[in-house]
Design an enzyme around this catalytic site. Structure first.
Site, mmCIF file in Angstrom:
data_model
loop_
_atom_site.group_PDB
_atom_site.id
_atom_site.type_symbol
_atom_site.label_atom_id
_atom_site.label_comp_id
_atom_site.label_asym_id
_atom_site.label_seq_id
_atom_site.Cartn_x
_atom_site.Cartn_y
_atom_site.Cartn_z
ATOM 1 N N TYR A 105 0.828 -1.212 0.000
ATOM 2 C CA TYR A 105 0.000 0.000 0.000
ATOM 3 C C TYR A 105 0.863 1.263 0.000
ATOM 4 O O TYR A 105 0.490 2.269 -0.596
ATOM 5 C CB TYR A 105 -1.007 -0.013 1.163
ATOM 6 C CG TYR A 105 -2.262 -0.763 0.760
ATOM 7 C CD1 TYR A 105 -3.251 -0.136 0.002
ATOM 8 C CD2 TYR A 105 -2.421 -2.098 1.063
ATOM 9 C CE1 TYR A 105 -4.386 -0.823 -0.416
ATOM 10 C CE2 TYR A 105 -3.551 -2.795 0.651
ATOM 11 C CZ TYR A 105 -4.525 -2.149 -0.087
ATOM 12 O OH TYR A 105 -5.642 -2.825 -0.520
ATOM 13 N N ASN A 140 -12.807 3.651 -6.910
ATOM 14 C CA ASN A 140 -11.392 3.987 -6.765
ATOM 15 C C ASN A 140 -11.116 4.580 -5.393
ATOM 16 O O ASN A 140 -11.976 5.204 -4.785
ATOM 17 C CB ASN A 140 -10.969 4.955 -7.875
ATOM 18 C CG ASN A 140 -11.088 4.294 -9.231
ATOM 19 O OD1 ASN A 140 -11.121 3.076 -9.317
ATOM 20 N ND2 ASN A 140 -11.162 5.085 -10.283
ATOM 21 N N HIS A 157 -15.236 2.255 -1.829
ATOM 22 C CA HIS A 157 -14.198 1.362 -1.298
ATOM 23 C C HIS A 157 -13.172 2.092 -0.442
ATOM 24 O O HIS A 157 -12.059 1.605 -0.273
ATOM 25 C CB HIS A 157 -13.494 0.637 -2.462
ATOM 26 C CG HIS A 157 -14.410 -0.277 -3.234
ATOM 27 N ND1 HIS A 157 -14.063 -0.846 -4.432
ATOM 28 C CD2 HIS A 157 -15.666 -0.721 -2.961
ATOM 29 C CE1 HIS A 157 -15.069 -1.602 -4.871
ATOM 30 N NE2 HIS A 157 -16.056 -1.531 -4.000
ATOM 31 N N CYS A 165 -7.571 2.240 12.491
ATOM 32 C CA CYS A 165 -7.139 1.169 13.403
ATOM 33 C C CYS A 165 -7.670 -0.169 12.892
ATOM 34 O O CYS A 165 -8.853 -0.269 12.547
ATOM 35 C CB CYS A 165 -7.660 1.487 14.799
ATOM 36 S SG CYS A 165 -7.537 0.102 15.950
ATOM 37 N N GLY A 228 -14.804 2.431 -17.054
ATOM 38 C CA GLY A 228 -13.548 1.811 -16.620
ATOM 39 C C GLY A 228 -13.684 0.791 -15.519
ATOM 40 O O GLY A 228 -12.818 0.702 -14.654
ATOM 41 N N ALA A 272 -11.310 6.345 -20.959
ATOM 42 C CA ALA A 272 -12.148 7.257 -20.169
ATOM 43 C C ALA A 272 -11.913 8.708 -20.576
ATOM 44 O O ALA A 272 -12.867 9.483 -20.712
ATOM 45 C CB ALA A 272 -11.837 7.068 -18.684
HETATM 46 P P1 NAD Z 1 -11.844 -2.897 -12.503
HETATM 47 O O1 NAD Z 1 -12.598 -4.102 -12.161
HETATM 48 O O2 NAD Z 1 -12.521 -1.607 -12.355
HETATM 49 O O3 NAD Z 1 -11.126 -3.138 -14.016
HETATM 50 C C1 NAD Z 1 -10.494 -2.172 -14.772
HETATM 51 C C2 NAD Z 1 -11.319 -1.946 -16.042
HETATM 52 O O4 NAD Z 1 -10.874 -0.750 -16.640
HETATM 53 C C3 NAD Z 1 -11.196 -3.047 -17.099
HETATM 54 O O5 NAD Z 1 -12.489 -3.410 -17.544
HETATM 55 C C4 NAD Z 1 -10.418 -2.375 -18.241
HETATM 56 O O6 NAD Z 1 -10.830 -2.832 -19.528
HETATM 57 C C5 NAD Z 1 -10.803 -0.939 -18.053
HETATM 58 N N1 NAD Z 1 -9.836 0.038 -18.521
HETATM 59 C C6 NAD Z 1 -8.480 -0.074 -18.567
HETATM 60 N N2 NAD Z 1 -7.950 1.081 -19.029
HETATM 61 C C7 NAD Z 1 -8.989 1.927 -19.266
HETATM 62 C C8 NAD Z 1 -9.068 3.274 -19.728
HETATM 63 N N3 NAD Z 1 -7.977 3.990 -20.029
HETATM 64 N N4 NAD Z 1 -10.292 3.835 -19.846
HETATM 65 C C9 NAD Z 1 -11.414 3.141 -19.537
HETATM 66 N N5 NAD Z 1 -11.378 1.851 -19.096
HETATM 67 C C10 NAD Z 1 -10.187 1.263 -18.957
HETATM 68 O O7 NAD Z 1 -10.668 -2.709 -11.626
HETATM 69 P P2 NAD Z 1 -9.656 -3.745 -11.096
HETATM 70 O O8 NAD Z 1 -8.365 -3.279 -11.623
HETATM 71 O O9 NAD Z 1 -10.105 -5.134 -11.399
HETATM 72 O O10 NAD Z 1 -9.801 -3.500 -9.521
HETATM 73 C C11 NAD Z 1 -10.855 -4.001 -8.716
HETATM 74 C C12 NAD Z 1 -11.059 -3.046 -7.526
HETATM 75 O O11 NAD Z 1 -9.799 -2.642 -6.996
HETATM 76 C C13 NAD Z 1 -11.719 -1.732 -7.897
HETATM 77 O O12 NAD Z 1 -13.077 -1.852 -7.794
HETATM 78 C C14 NAD Z 1 -11.107 -0.762 -6.903
HETATM 79 O O13 NAD Z 1 -11.788 -0.746 -5.678
HETATM 80 C C15 NAD Z 1 -9.758 -1.303 -6.613
HETATM 81 N N6 NAD Z 1 -8.712 -0.527 -7.334
HETATM 82 C C16 NAD Z 1 -8.680 0.840 -7.238
HETATM 83 C C17 NAD Z 1 -7.718 1.567 -7.940
HETATM 84 C C18 NAD Z 1 -7.702 3.071 -7.838
HETATM 85 O O14 NAD Z 1 -8.177 3.621 -6.848
HETATM 86 N N7 NAD Z 1 -7.182 3.791 -8.826
HETATM 87 C C19 NAD Z 1 -6.794 0.889 -8.740
HETATM 88 C C20 NAD Z 1 -6.839 -0.521 -8.790
HETATM 89 C C21 NAD Z 1 -7.817 -1.212 -8.088
#
Ligand code: NAD
Length: 287
Positions: A105, A140, A157, A165, A228, A272
């Site tokens: 993290y 996110n 999330h 804590c 996304g 996006a």
């Molecule tokens: P996700 O399930 O939201 O998958 C990512 C999606 O984004 C995929 O479908 C992919 O095709 C799409 N994508 C990739 N690049 C893109 C772009 N430029 N524009 C639009 N779409 C695009 O996320 P995950 O990676 O499977 O993570 C699961 C969970 O983990 C999330 O719900 C979140 O809570 C957490 N997470 C958060 C962050 C953050 O805060 N930035 C990053 C990673 C994971």
């Protein structure tokens, strides 16, 4: 009470995505709403959007990808390549090895610290000045929507920049975390507790206020975007279905197909930033 998760476990174990609610709904109803797939919002949908009172935008990790924050799947690089996300982002992982989870993290926090909103985040800020109400529901944890200037943001999330804590879940201030790059400091509140990121891990319950507000927004909106997200993580993945069932048009923005694609009125296969900036420009062009 909602758990973040069961679907995730199917995904990460390589099982088929048919287990999502979205796909199940499409099988049940036989519905197949996929409309045009070009990179601009369809003319009829644009007209409906223009008259919307409440627009909901659900965002996932893909929303932040162009700001340099990898999605979970893309984040497993370097020394983290040998771990699966569910081996790091769970209460069990933290209990087994708090130091490892904390360091992962820390690295993600550093990445988030360098990230800045992109044209898609800014387009959503612009849209908020066009419509009576725009609600962003984000999975996110990076705070980029707020950094861009969006006001009505529901964080489903949590937020990686906050800590709490591990036992009492009370917030821990950043002053308490000084010099703690390598391991989580003890909790100031409970003996045996540690500082941990204030994010919702797989298998954990979502903040009730956030999911209630998000569900209510989805049910009352008259236009919904899903941006996304793979639409595999519940209960977030169900939110666009609430909007759809209450009559709102649904537009997916994702370069890849997802279980939500077949339910959507249009799938914009663009990033996006491209898609949202394009829609904001289309709206500007109609004024
Ligand atoms: P996700 O399930 O939201 O998958 C990512 C999606 O984004 C995929 O479908 C992919 O095709 C799409 N994508 C990739 N690049 C893109 C772009 N430029 N524009 C639009 N779409 C695009 O996320 P995950 O990676 O499977 O993570 C699961 C969970 O983990 C999330 O719900 C979140 O809570 C957490 N997470 C958060 C962050 C953050 O805060 N930035 C990053 C990673 C994971």
């Amino acid at each position: 009470m909602y758990n973040l998760p069961f679907i995730v476990s199917y995904v990460f174990r390589g099982n088929r995505v048919e287990y999502t609610d979205a796909r199940a709904a499409s099988t049940k109803t036989g519905a197949y709403r996929r409309g045009p797939m070009d990179q601009k919002l369809d003319r009829n949908l644009l007209e409906q959007l223009r008259h919307a009172n409440h627009v909901v935008v659900l965002t996932g990790a893909g929303m932040s990808a162009e700001s340099g924050i990898p999605t979970f799947r893309d984040a497993q690089t370097g020394m983290w390549a040998k771990y699966r996300p569910e081996d790091l982002a769970t209460p069990e992982a933290f209990q087994a090895n708090p130091q490892r989870v904390w360091q992962w993290y820390e690295e993600r926090r550093r990445t988030v610290g360098k990230a800045r909103p992109h044209a898609g985040h800014l387009a959503l800020v612009r849209m908020a000045s066009v419509f009576p109400r725009v609600t962003i529901i984000t999975q996110n944890v990076d705070g980029l929507h707020q950094m861009a200037g969006s006001k009505r943001v529901i964080e489903l999330h949590g937020n990686i920049n906050r800590s709490k804590c591990s036992i009492s879940h009370r917030p821990i201030s950043s002053d308490w975390l000084a010099d703690s790059d390598l391991q989580p400091p003890p909790s100031p509140y409970v003996k045996g507790g540690l500082a941990r990121p204030d994010v919702v891990w797989f298998g954990e319950v979502l903040p009730q206020g956030a999911i209630d507000a998000a569900t209510n927004a989805a049910r009352t909106c008259d236009f919904c975007f899903s941006v996304g997200t793979t639409s595999l993580v519940q209960p977030a993945a169900s939110l666009p279905m609430h909007a759809l069932r209450h009559g709102a048009p649904l537009v997916e923005i994702n370069p890849q197909e997802t279980p939500l694609s077949s339910q959507s009125d249009q799938c914009i296969r663009a990033t996006a930033s491209q898609a949202l900036a394009g829609i904001a420009a289309q709206l500007d062009g109609m004024r």
